[in-house]
Design a protein around this motif. Sequence first.
Motif, PDB file in Angstrom:
ATOM      1  N   ARG A   1       9.636   1.911   5.370  1.00 59.29           N
ATOM      2  CA  ARG A   1      10.667   2.827   4.886  1.00 59.29           C
ATOM      3  C   ARG A   1      11.335   2.326   3.626  1.00 59.29           C
ATOM      4  O   ARG A   1      12.017   3.064   2.953  1.00 59.29           O
TER       5      ARG A   1
ATOM      6  N   ALA B   1       2.581   1.658  -3.393  1.00 56.59           N
ATOM      7  CA  ALA B   1       1.642   2.101  -4.426  1.00 56.59           C
ATOM      8  C   ALA B   1       1.343   3.591  -4.255  1.00 56.59           C
ATOM      9  O   ALA B   1       1.269   4.342  -5.235  1.00 56.59           O
ATOM     10  N   ALA B   2       1.190   4.037  -3.011  1.00 56.89           N
ATOM     11  CA  ALA B   2       0.925   5.460  -2.771  1.00 56.89           C
ATOM     12  C   ALA B   2       2.112   6.305  -3.211  1.00 56.89           C
ATOM     13  O   ALA B   2       1.954   7.352  -3.847  1.00 56.89           O
ATOM     14  N   ALA B   3       3.332   5.832  -2.904  1.00 53.43           N
ATOM     15  CA  ALA B   3       4.536   6.575  -3.304  1.00 53.43           C
ATOM     16  C   ALA B   3       4.643   6.616  -4.827  1.00 53.43           C
ATOM     17  O   ALA B   3       5.016   7.643  -5.412  1.00 53.43           O
TER      18      ALA B   3
ATOM     19  N   VAL C   1       8.697   3.174   0.183  1.00 57.97           N
ATOM     20  CA  VAL C   1       8.594   4.465  -0.482  1.00 57.97           C
ATOM     21  C   VAL C   1       9.615   4.613  -1.615  1.00 57.97           C
ATOM     22  O   VAL C   1       9.234   4.884  -2.755  1.00 57.97           O
TER      23      VAL C   1
ATOM     24  N   ILE D   1       5.074   4.262   8.151  1.00 57.47           N
ATOM     25  CA  ILE D   1       4.997   3.567   6.869  1.00 57.47           C
ATOM     26  C   ILE D   1       6.289   2.804   6.627  1.00 57.47           C
ATOM     27  O   ILE D   1       7.318   3.093   7.235  1.00 57.47           O
TER      28      ILE D   1
ATOM     29  N   VAL E   1       0.840  -1.200   0.000  1.00 59.37           N
ATOM     30  CA  VAL E   1       0.000   0.000   0.000  1.00 59.37           C
ATOM     31  C   VAL E   1       0.877   1.253   0.000  1.00 59.37           C
ATOM     32  O   VAL E   1       0.640   2.204  -0.757  1.00 59.37           O
ATOM     33  N   ASP E   2       1.912   1.246   0.848  1.00 61.12           N
ATOM     34  CA  ASP E   2       2.807   2.398   0.924  1.00 61.12           C
ATOM     35  C   ASP E   2       3.520   2.626  -0.409  1.00 61.12           C
ATOM     36  O   ASP E   2       3.649   3.762  -0.879  1.00 61.12           O
TER      37      ASP E   2
ATOM     38  N   ALA F   1       1.407  11.140 -10.412  1.00 61.00           N
ATOM     39  CA  ALA F   1       0.524  12.315 -10.376  1.00 61.00           C
ATOM     40  C   ALA F   1       1.299  13.580 -10.725  1.00 61.00           C
ATOM     41  O   ALA F   1       0.813  14.464 -11.425  1.00 61.00           O
ATOM     42  N   LYS F   2       2.559  13.655 -10.248  1.00 63.32           N
ATOM     43  CA  LYS F   2       3.382  14.821 -10.575  1.00 63.32           C
ATOM     44  C   LYS F   2       3.630  14.909 -12.075  1.00 63.32           C
ATOM     45  O   LYS F   2       3.598  15.987 -12.657  1.00 63.32           O
TER      46      LYS F   2
ATOM     47  N   PHE G   1       7.682  11.767   5.612  1.00 69.19           N
ATOM     48  CA  PHE G   1       7.432  10.341   5.384  1.00 69.19           C
ATOM     49  C   PHE G   1       8.098   9.505   6.476  1.00 69.19           C
ATOM     50  O   PHE G   1       7.542   8.526   6.947  1.00 69.19           O
TER      51      PHE G   1
ATOM     52  N   SER H   1       2.133   6.421  -6.973  1.00 68.00           N
ATOM     53  CA  SER H   1       1.102   7.272  -7.567  1.00 68.00           C
ATOM     54  C   SER H   1       1.444   8.744  -7.353  1.00 68.00           C
ATOM     55  O   SER H   1       1.048   9.597  -8.135  1.00 68.00           O
ATOM     56  N   ARG H   2       2.221   9.037  -6.299  1.00 68.60           N
ATOM     57  CA  ARG H   2       2.670  10.415  -6.089  1.00 68.60           C
ATOM     58  C   ARG H   2       3.566  10.850  -7.259  1.00 68.60           C
ATOM     59  O   ARG H   2       3.403  11.942  -7.810  1.00 68.60           O
TER      60      ARG H   2
END
Lengths: 271, 316
Positions: free
Chosen positions: A109, A20-22, A112, A107, A17-18, A28-29, A102, A24-25
């Motif tokens: 480490r 995937a979030a990193a 990320v 989360i 999950v962590d 997204a940029k 972060f 998508s960040r």
Amino acid sequence: MTTTATNPVPARSRPLVDGAAAASRVLAKLRHDPAGIALTLAAPVMLVLVFGYIFGSAIAVPGSGDYREFLVPGLFVTIAFNLIPAMIAMARDSGRGVVDRFRSMPISRVAVPFGQAAATALYGLGCLLLMAACGLLVGWRIRTGIGPALGALGLLVAFQFAATWIGMFLGLVIRNEEAAGQLSVLVLPVGMLSNVFVPTAGMPAWLRTIADWNPVSAVTAAVRELCGNPTAPTNGAWPLEHPVLASLLWTALLLAVFVPLCTARYARPRD
Amino acid sequence: MTVAVVAEGLVRAYGPVRALDGLDLVVPRGSVCAVLGPNGAGKTTAIRVLATLTVPDAGRATVLGHDVVRDAALVRGSIGLAGQHAAVDDDLTGRENLEILGRMHHLGRREARRRAGELLDRFDLADAGDRLVKTWSGGMRRRLDLIASVVVAPPVLFLDEPTTGLDPRSRTEIWTTVRELVGAGTTVLLTTQYLEEADRLADDIVIIDGGKAVATGSPDVLKNSIGVRVDVLVETSGELAAAAAALAAYTGGDPEVDAAGLRISAPVVGTAVSVPGVVRTLDAAGVAVLDAGIRRPTLDEVFLHLVRPRHEEAAA
């Protein structure tokens, strides 16, 4: 003390999950930066045109090959080895306190940087495919088959993933966006000191040794071999005689060194 | 008293510089504690140790009973951190910034989106929420940074100089936001170099200098700790010297003379004073007094009283 009641965040780590979030960040940029994407894509296209037609008119490849067909695989590797965006992004995050935020969160480490590297590789894959299309336009061809060509693509993506870790590690060490930008000038010669633009046979012996053992050269030779493009003399150098194996070993070695270095640097409490 | 944050004898050196030199502090749960100190006093290092970003050389600290070194993962699950710089992504919209942090806090995609919208609405950033943060003003960014630290409503919040460099209006907005958070029961430890900020927000103030606490207490206690002051306004500059001498004798303190403003201010040391007493004393010294008053010291005066002498010692 009733810490569990006031603590809304589960202490167990969820790396996927962590990560995937990193990832998508990062993506997204990119979505917000079409000009940046255009520039990233335009650079290799320019390289193909400029080097292909200017150098190509003067340089003969040993063995009566076409220079542009010789050059394009090398340019793929130059792009794959472009660790500068990863370096600058990490230097910026580190310098501005994003990494600190972060690191103060519960989360994973490792996840990320992994997420960021994966997103960067995904973006790199897009660049490589576009560049392959440009290559086809200027006369580069795959003369083997779909299998070896996919092998070459896999090799390039893996190599790029490894290079991204080098970039992220450098960014974490530098921790300053401007300094990272200035350092990027020094990364360019690493790509030049190879068999990308010219065969290494004509270089002075000491330079030739460096160029022959440059991982960029091994991957370039591997892509040429896998796609059936003109290759350069190997000068008896082991990595150029066994380019696919050498590329895999180089990639594995870079990952084995820089993934632990980078994650340790990312995770460790520092000043 | 339930305690949220405890630090005991924290030491952290960078080469020859001891950024923390035996810092002690205690923050009761649900209160706001302001760590006040000049530049280089060790404020940021203190926050970094408590937020598990830096390991202390000596001493220990706990957040909600979890040791910041041994149980760092548990501490991270209980805290929010807003640093000195706005640690938000300029290249993303405000909403995306909050959503991604929500996902990293394992809220799930949909809940992260809902929470981001809720926070933007509540803190009056909804209109700008879908613009890239790089187009936002400095004050808005810092507010976003503050909000980003409460995406999962942590019980303890660390704010490192949340308003440094902001204009007065943005500062007031940050203060309002912090007060709202405290109203919801969050324990806040903030550092600041603005005395007004500490005065307005904090239940307790820890004044630190040279890496350790030099005074601790509520703003009122601190102000009372150095006693009241006598302020007078004289008519002409020729009377300043006589007035200062008379006041020194009356208050037992060393008066500060503002020659341009024709004002004299003296701390009262170990004696009782009254306004009529001041007027009579100065009258006897042949000074025409335009205005006289007794007041409590400002926090600035407390701060200078406690912090400046140490630096003068160091310089001497």
